[in-house]
Motif scaffolding. Structure first.
Motif, short mmCIF file in Angstrom:
data_model
loop_
_atom_site.label_atom_id
_atom_site.label_comp_id
_atom_site.label_asym_id
_atom_site.label_seq_id
_atom_site.Cartn_x
_atom_site.Cartn_y
_atom_site.Cartn_z
N GLU A 23 21.36 34.78 57.05
CA GLU A 23 20.39 33.88 57.71
C GLU A 23 19.23 34.48 58.16
N ASP A 26 16.99 34.43 55.13
CA ASP A 26 16.54 32.79 55.17
C ASP A 26 15.50 32.77 56.12
N ARG A 29 12.31 33.86 54.46
CA ARG A 29 11.74 33.03 53.25
C ARG A 29 11.32 31.83 53.93
N ALA A 30 12.03 31.33 54.96
CA ALA A 30 11.22 29.98 55.62
C ALA A 30 9.86 30.13 56.24
N LEU A 33 7.15 30.00 53.67
CA LEU A 33 6.87 28.56 53.41
C LEU A 33 5.94 28.21 54.49
N VAL A 34 6.18 28.32 55.63
CA VAL A 34 5.42 27.90 56.80
C VAL A 34 4.44 28.40 57.52
N ASN A 44 10.65 26.19 65.15
CA ASN A 44 11.29 25.31 64.17
C ASN A 44 12.27 25.95 63.21
N ALA A 45 11.15 26.85 62.40
CA ALA A 45 11.72 27.32 61.16
C ALA A 45 12.91 28.71 61.74
N ARG A 47 14.50 28.35 64.56
CA ARG A 47 15.78 27.81 64.88
C ARG A 47 16.89 27.18 63.94
N THR A 48 16.23 26.48 62.92
CA THR A 48 17.14 26.19 61.90
C THR A 48 17.69 26.87 61.01
N THR A 49 17.23 28.02 60.87
CA THR A 49 17.61 29.11 60.06
C THR A 49 18.45 30.11 60.66
N VAL A 51 20.13 29.65 64.15
CA VAL A 51 21.06 28.81 65.22
C VAL A 51 21.90 27.93 64.52
N LYS A 52 23.14 28.10 64.40
CA LYS A 52 24.04 27.01 63.83
C LYS A 52 24.64 26.41 64.56
N LEU B 29 11.95 22.57 54.55
CA LEU B 29 12.56 23.76 54.27
C LEU B 29 13.92 23.75 53.51
N LEU B 33 13.72 25.58 50.17
CA LEU B 33 14.60 26.82 49.90
C LEU B 33 15.83 26.32 49.10
N LEU B 203 21.08 25.09 56.38
CA LEU B 203 20.16 25.01 57.60
C LEU B 203 20.63 24.27 58.47
N HIS B 204 20.57 24.26 59.76
CA HIS B 204 21.18 23.62 60.75
C HIS B 204 20.10 22.55 61.42
#
Lengths: 468, 320
Positions: A23, A26, A29-30, A33-34, A44-45, A47-49, A51-52, B29, B33, B203-204
């Motif tokens: 993670e 990830d 990598r995220a 990109l952003v 946001n990037a 959090r999404t990668t 925190v699940k 993303l 990705l 991704l969450h």
């Protein structure tokens, strides 16, 4: 920047958010990109990668503010969160702070600096106090004492116990005012939130300080011991964690159930039926016939003692009962002190916390009487015994302290003879069974299983008994 | 493929799906990705819809797999059509006879058949189910795995292989690798917590009920004939109702139904009578309806009070 992010994931991990290596990758990598220029995208990037779980979102947001924005802005962010939590607009929030200021003036005795700064939302002052304490800690801290944790040292330095008593006093006053008709619900909730925030800020500051000095903070030990902790020693924080544990427990029950269904679906190969069915294909077995095992859904009747002596345990147990009822269709739940009342409907119609509170508050039965197991059993026999069948598992949760009333153990004998099994869970240690007014040995005689059940781990074992 | 986060917002907007930057970032993303997106949130906030509009916005085929308890590989991945295989061999008996014509011994016959193996074990007899279909699609596609929390833990474990490697092993044929990596969207209602292993691979995204403004936008977009005044009132009331402790919180789709019903009845302003009559489109439980009634009364009384003090200004007030 990379180092900062790795450090941040470490902070997340220390606060109970599980972040794996993949993670973390990830996240990089995220970010590739952003980019890191837009703070919103950056957040946001991550959090999404990282925190699940939805329960981890809140800690993430808080830690993010704190980690990337510093103490002052973290306090700001906490303010905003409290506003959201209470559903207030900024102007209303300001009004409330002014109201608090007025109320504080009414209160007798002085307050410590910190209490005042905290409650009136004085950010500058709050930040100054925290920073001062932190730098003092950094200078003298480790040499001070080898027995105290940094947290207790900081707490002492800031006068945290003083804050606690101040806030409690203030709350007491509010409660009195509330009884005379003023609407102070929001203020009280605000106080609770604030105290929590303060604790969190403090821990985080300490960790940052320690990290600067190259000491790795260590608070991993809490998690594992929690499962073995006795219900009666639960603190507020534990109770919150207990909700999570109950959910996991219910999940475990559910998993067991689905495995059993799978087995039932497979069943044993039935030669005769297979031949008959496949006659139309000239005996080539296209369709396999199996003897299906009957799915038996557990029928459970749960009797839960909710007298004062087992209050903490019964809160937990009721949550457990609620979850069990949620999972199985044939569960009837009862609560008793000296009367017995059915709460099945209550649990069906209300959300878990509301239902549990209602049951404990005495909506169903009088909770202020002295516990009388004998009477409760007799009433159960009179009103509900016909509902017990050969498939029923009867589960009694209570300490068996009967206040020297008539024990009426014959009811248990009857139940045991009729029901599939009778399980008794006692939140008291086995050592104390039979001591004083405990009728446990007498009752245990008629139970198929009588177990001490004082912690989550012990409850896990019981789950295996209900749904084998 | 999306080139930036803003492009996602406009792309989904083109499909009449209004989303905020958080959602757009995750989608962006996810596409870049090539990671699955796990969408969680309460029922009726547009989780499934997100998968659908994503396919629409990217012009890809949507392949949907609805999960339920007891779903297994045969229904999700592929099925081997024994019956068809058997039927073929029956029909082709004569042909097989011809092939075997020249052979003398049993050994030769078996070898001869073995040479023709490919005919009997080919993807001709493989009935692709959604997962396999998504992997074998000629063009990139969107795979929507709906309500993955309803499936069993075993199926979830099985998904891990598919989602991380995008390949499947079929015993009869061999390993099939994805021609194009599909864009995977999983939705979950949180009826159970998904395993960490699955979450790690995704991704969450947590979708919640939209704020007042966004909900207004949605209502106006989906129910074109709705009056401004009515929409405002509905949104305000909805947000109050969602704060109550209800068995089932009114979802976006239900609120849209409600607004549609109100528009059909040509209602311009909410009053207690009309709401009472139409409340069944919004609430699905008797106990909830009772609670909603009380809230409604309070709301109407409040509105009256407001209109009494400052006529017309009431609208600018915020909720709370």
């Amino acid at each position: 920047m990379e180092e900062r992010i790795v450090e941040f994931t470490n902070v997340l991990r220390r606060n109970g958010v599980r972040v794996s290596l993949s993670e973390n990758m990830d996240a990089f990598r995220a970010l590739g990109l952003v980019g890191i220029r837009d703070p919103h995208l950056f957040r946001n990037a991550l959090r999404t990668t990282l925190v699940k779980r939805s329960s981890d979102v809140k800690p993430f947001e808080e830690l993010f503010d704190f980690f990337f924005l510093g103490i002052g802005q973290a306090i700001d962010a906490l303010d905003r969160r409290i506003m959201e939590e209470l559903g207030l607009t900024p102007s209303q929030f300001q009004e409330m702070l002014e109201q608090i200021q007025k109320l504080l003036k009414q209160m007798e005795g002085d307050l410590s600096e910190l209490t005042r700064a905290l409650l009136t939302g004085n950010r500058g002052e709050l930040e100054r106090l925290l920073r001062e304490a932190a730098s003092q800690e950094a200078e003298t801290g480790a040499a001070d004492s080898f027995r105290l944790t940094p947290y207790t040292r900081m707490a002492a330095r800031l006068g945290l116990d003083r804050v606690h008593t101040d806030v409690e006093r203030f709350k007491g006053m509010l409660q009195m005012l509330a009884e005379s008709g003023e609407d102070l619900q929001n203020v009280i909730r605000y106080l609770d939130e604030r105290m929590r925030d303060l604790n969190r800020l403090l821990r985080e500051i300490i960790q940052q300080e320690q990290r600067k000095r190259g000491v790795e903070p260590n608070d991993l030990s809490q998690r594992s011991s929690f499962a073995d902790k006795s219900f009666s020693f639960y603190t507020e924080d534990d109770i919150r964690r207990m909700n999570e544990a109950v959910a996991r427990l219910a999940q475990r029950l559910k998993n067991r159930l689905s495995v059993r269904r799978k087995k039932a679906a497979r069943g044993r190969f039935n030669v005769k039926a297979t031949l008959r069915r496949n006659l139309q294909y000239g005996g080539v077995p296209f369709h396999i016939e199996v003897d299906r095992r009957k799915k038996t859904k557990p029928q459970v009747m749960i009797l839960c003692d909710i007298s004062d002596s087992v209050l903490n345990a019964s809160r937990f147990m009721l949550q457990f009962v609620y979850s069990v009822q949620d999972l199985y269709s044939k569960v009837r739940s009862f609560v008793f002190v000296s009367e017995i009342g059915e709460v099945t409907r209550l649990f069906e119609e209300h959300e878990i916390h509301h239902a549990v509170e209602a049951a404990l508050k005495g909506d169903v039965i009088d909770v202020f009487s002295h516990s009388n197991f004998g009477r409760a059993f007799e009433l159960f026999y009179k009103n509900y015994f016909p509902a017990v069948s050969g498939k029923t598992t009867v589960l009694i949760i209570g300490d068996g302290r009967n206040n020297y009333n008539r024990p009426n153990e014959w009811v248990l004998k009857e139940i045991q003879q009729k029901a599939k099994q009778l399980i008794w869970l006692n939140p008291e240690s086995r050592m104390t069974w039979g001591v004083g007014d405990s009728e446990m040995p007498r009752y245990a005689l008629h139970c198929d299983v009588a177990e001490e059940c004082r912690s989550i781990n012990q409850l896990y074992k019981v789950v295996d008994l209900i749904a084998p | 493929m999306f080139q930036s986060v803003d492009e996602v917002v406009t792309g989904l907007g083109g499909q009449s799906y209004i989303c905020n930057k958080n959602v757009a970032t995750v989608v962006y993303l996810g596409t870049r990705l090539q990671k699955p997106i796990l969408v969680e949130g309460p029922a009726g906030v547009g989780k499934t819809e997100l998968g659908k509009v994503l396919a629409g916005a990217l012009g890809m085929e949507l392949i949907r797999l609805q999960c339920y308890e007891g779903l297994d590989e045969a229904k999700a991945l592929y099925e081997w059509e024994y019956a068809k295989q058997l039927l073929y061999t029956q029909i082709l008996k004569d042909k097989i006879g011809e092939v075997l014509h020249g052979t003398q011994t049993l050994q030769q016959a078996v070898d001869c058949i073995a040479n023709q193996d490919g005919v009997f074990f080919s993807d001709r007899f493989l009935l692709p189910r959604p997962l396999l279909k998504a992997l074998l699609a000629e063009r990139p596609s969107v795979l929507l795995i709906d309500e993955v929390d309803k499936s069993d833990a075993e199926f979830e474990a099985f998904l891990l292989e598919v989602l991380s490697d995008f390949q499947i092993t079929v015993p009869e044929i061999g390993t099939l690798k994805a021609k194009h990596i599909p864009l995977v969207v999983l939705t979950s209602n949180n009826s159970r917590e998904m395993s960490d292993a699955l979450k790690r691979r995704c991704l969450h995204l947590y979708l919640d009920f939209p704020d007042s403004e966004r909900e207004m936008e949605i209502i106006k977009l989906k129910v074109p004939g709705v009056g401004e005044q009515l929409a405002k009132e509905v949104v305000r009331l909805l947000h109050r109702l969602r704060k109550l402790d209800l068995k089932k919180t009114p979802s976006i789709s239900e609120s849209l139904d409600w607004v549609k019903a109100l528009t059909l009845l040509n209602i311009k302003q909410l009053d207690s009578e009309i709401v009472e009559q139409t409340l069944s489109t919004l609430m699905k439980y008797e106990a909830d309806i009772r609670k909603a009634h009380q809230e409604l009364k309070a709301y109407i009384a409040e509105r009256k009070a407001r209109q009494g003090t400052s006529t017309g200004d009431g609208d600018k007030d915020h909720l709370h």
